[in-house]
Design an enzyme around this catalytic site. Sequence first.
Site, PDB file in Angstrom:
ATOM      1  N   CYS A  23     -54.073  47.726  47.033  1.00  0.00           N
ATOM      2  CA  CYS A  23     -55.463  47.508  47.444  1.00  0.00           C
ATOM      3  C   CYS A  23     -55.733  46.994  48.855  1.00  0.00           C
ATOM      4  O   CYS A  23     -56.298  47.697  49.690  1.00  0.00           O
ATOM      5  CB  CYS A  23     -56.101  46.507  46.486  1.00  0.00           C
ATOM      6  SG  CYS A  23     -56.326  47.094  44.821  1.00  0.00           S
ATOM      7  N   ASP A  34     -61.081  52.721  43.308  1.00  0.00           N
ATOM      8  CA  ASP A  34     -60.022  51.720  43.210  1.00  0.00           C
ATOM      9  C   ASP A  34     -59.096  52.060  42.039  1.00  0.00           C
ATOM     10  O   ASP A  34     -59.544  52.070  40.891  1.00  0.00           O
ATOM     11  CB  ASP A  34     -60.677  50.345  43.005  1.00  0.00           C
ATOM     12  CG  ASP A  34     -59.732  49.192  43.249  1.00  0.00           C
ATOM     13  OD1 ASP A  34     -58.515  49.419  43.349  1.00  0.00           O
ATOM     14  OD2 ASP A  34     -60.221  48.054  43.337  1.00  0.00           O
ATOM     15  N   ASN A  52     -55.473  53.802  46.433  1.00  0.00           N
ATOM     16  CA  ASN A  52     -54.042  53.979  46.122  1.00  0.00           C
ATOM     17  C   ASN A  52     -53.964  54.880  44.891  1.00  0.00           C
ATOM     18  O   ASN A  52     -54.985  55.207  44.296  1.00  0.00           O
ATOM     19  CB  ASN A  52     -53.332  52.634  45.873  1.00  0.00           C
ATOM     20  CG  ASN A  52     -54.035  51.702  44.911  1.00  0.00           C
ATOM     21  OD1 ASN A  52     -54.604  50.686  45.315  1.00  0.00           O
ATOM     22  ND2 ASN A  52     -54.051  52.042  43.631  1.00  0.00           N
ATOM     23  N   HIS A  77     -62.051  42.127  49.581  1.00  0.00           N
ATOM     24  CA  HIS A  77     -60.603  41.943  49.416  1.00  0.00           C
ATOM     25  C   HIS A  77     -59.853  41.854  50.744  1.00  0.00           C
ATOM     26  O   HIS A  77     -58.704  42.257  50.852  1.00  0.00           O
ATOM     27  CB  HIS A  77     -60.002  43.088  48.570  1.00  0.00           C
ATOM     28  CG  HIS A  77     -58.747  42.669  47.838  1.00  0.00           C
ATOM     29  ND1 HIS A  77     -57.854  43.574  47.290  1.00  0.00           N
ATOM     30  CD2 HIS A  77     -58.241  41.438  47.578  1.00  0.00           C
ATOM     31  CE1 HIS A  77     -56.860  42.920  46.735  1.00  0.00           C
ATOM     32  NE2 HIS A  77     -57.070  41.626  46.890  1.00  0.00           N
TER      33      HIS A  77
HETATM   34 CA    CA Z   1     -56.448  49.590  44.217  1.00  0.00          CA
END
Ligand code: CA
Length: 471
Positions: A85, A45, A288, A143
């Site tokens: 995200c 992440d 990302n 998420h």
């Molecule tokens: Ca992220």
Amino acid sequence: MSCKANRRQFLHRAAAASAAAVLPAAASAAAAPTRNPNIIVILTDDHGFADVRWNGCKDIPMPHIDSIAANGVRFQCGYVSHPFCSPTRAGLLTGRYQQRFGHENNPAYLPNDPTAGLPLDEITLPQVLKPAGYVSGIVGKWHLGATPAHHPLRRGFDEQFGFIGGGHDYLKAGEPGETREYLIPIEKDGQPTPLTDYLTDALSREAAAFVRRHRNDPFFLYLAYNAPHTPQQVIDKYADRFRHIADPKRQNYAAMLSAVDDGVGLLLSTLRDVGLENDTLIFFLSDNGGPLTIASNGSRNDPLRAGKSSVYEGGIRVAFAAQWRGWIPAGSVFVHPISSLDILPTAAAVGGAPLPADRPIDGVNLLPYLTGERSGPPHERLFWRMGGGTAWAVREGRLKLVKPAESAAPELYDLDADIGEQTDLAAKRPADAARLRQAFDRWNAQLIPPRFQSPQANKKAKGKEGAAKKE
Ligand code: CA
């Protein structure tokens, strides 16, 4: 012909082609799967493009993550479908451009809002694999919605350990009823469970336990670390390895990544211990690019331009590798653009599971390309859109047309000659710019507006970040 027979035939063909072309004799002899191969996706992440050894990282040793690329393939142009995200995760788990179903922003942590999350009529990778006999586990960050209906155990996963928000404190978790997103209780199979370790270590431990528990089942493990996303919280075990790094953010970031690498090492050694290394396809990627401004964490994306929340390369081209010993030739470099959207169709093909037939699937099965059975680019074009169209990009071959912000005109870059997107060719090559613009418009016409917005506090900042000239 049944799907399984199709798969066997395909694997046999792929084995013959790749064994003849590239595989050493020992590897081809080993490549005779007796069970459906396992599939593991390891997601980091906010991990910078440059922060793996194969993209030039020198100051943070990550031998286990490196070994995935060394034993398999590294993707020179490995993209995610969004520069931040939640939309990336929606694309990864459905194999579809997430703007097709309005998942273009981060859902706020809203346990009572049924719109803020992955739409319930979308089909996820564990749901695709289920008919082929797979057991699926998620370890880490979800998420994709916080209501009970959005829970990963309701979206195809059989087992869960982790948290359902967009991030988490690494050192502590609250009691049931806690509503602060980063302090909600850690869950095991939907029930609160104490956080007894450094969170990254707990996720690694549970991932390894999942593999041991399911050593006799074909399994899909989605290991979604929240590291090295902020908050920058470290423990001495990892921090002590990097006291020599002067920049405190980089020092913390290095320690957090080193913890992930230890966890990847535990997972890989567990696979070896239970004899499944040759029976397991592993993808490793970041969700990302590294954030350089908002929530910056000391990551690096050079030589790419910009970072997280930008449709310049630094936001969407990520550290991306895959391993399947005996099938993907060790040390391969794949030069053509590929996407995180390709994970679902590739996993479905490996698992002998049919793809949903009632909707477009945008990813492609990469396996024939990775084994050497097919050559050339898997995608004619790849597309990105954020903010409902305030920023977008299209890549076709070596060219990329990118509209980096609402107020900006589209810019054209030749990425083979100009990976850093410094020389705008839009005025010099109007026909190329117009063709890519038309391709984007045709794709864009298939999309719907965003169904929900990112939390307001982040929105303005993200617009600014996308517009920044050079970060
Ligand atoms: Ca992220």
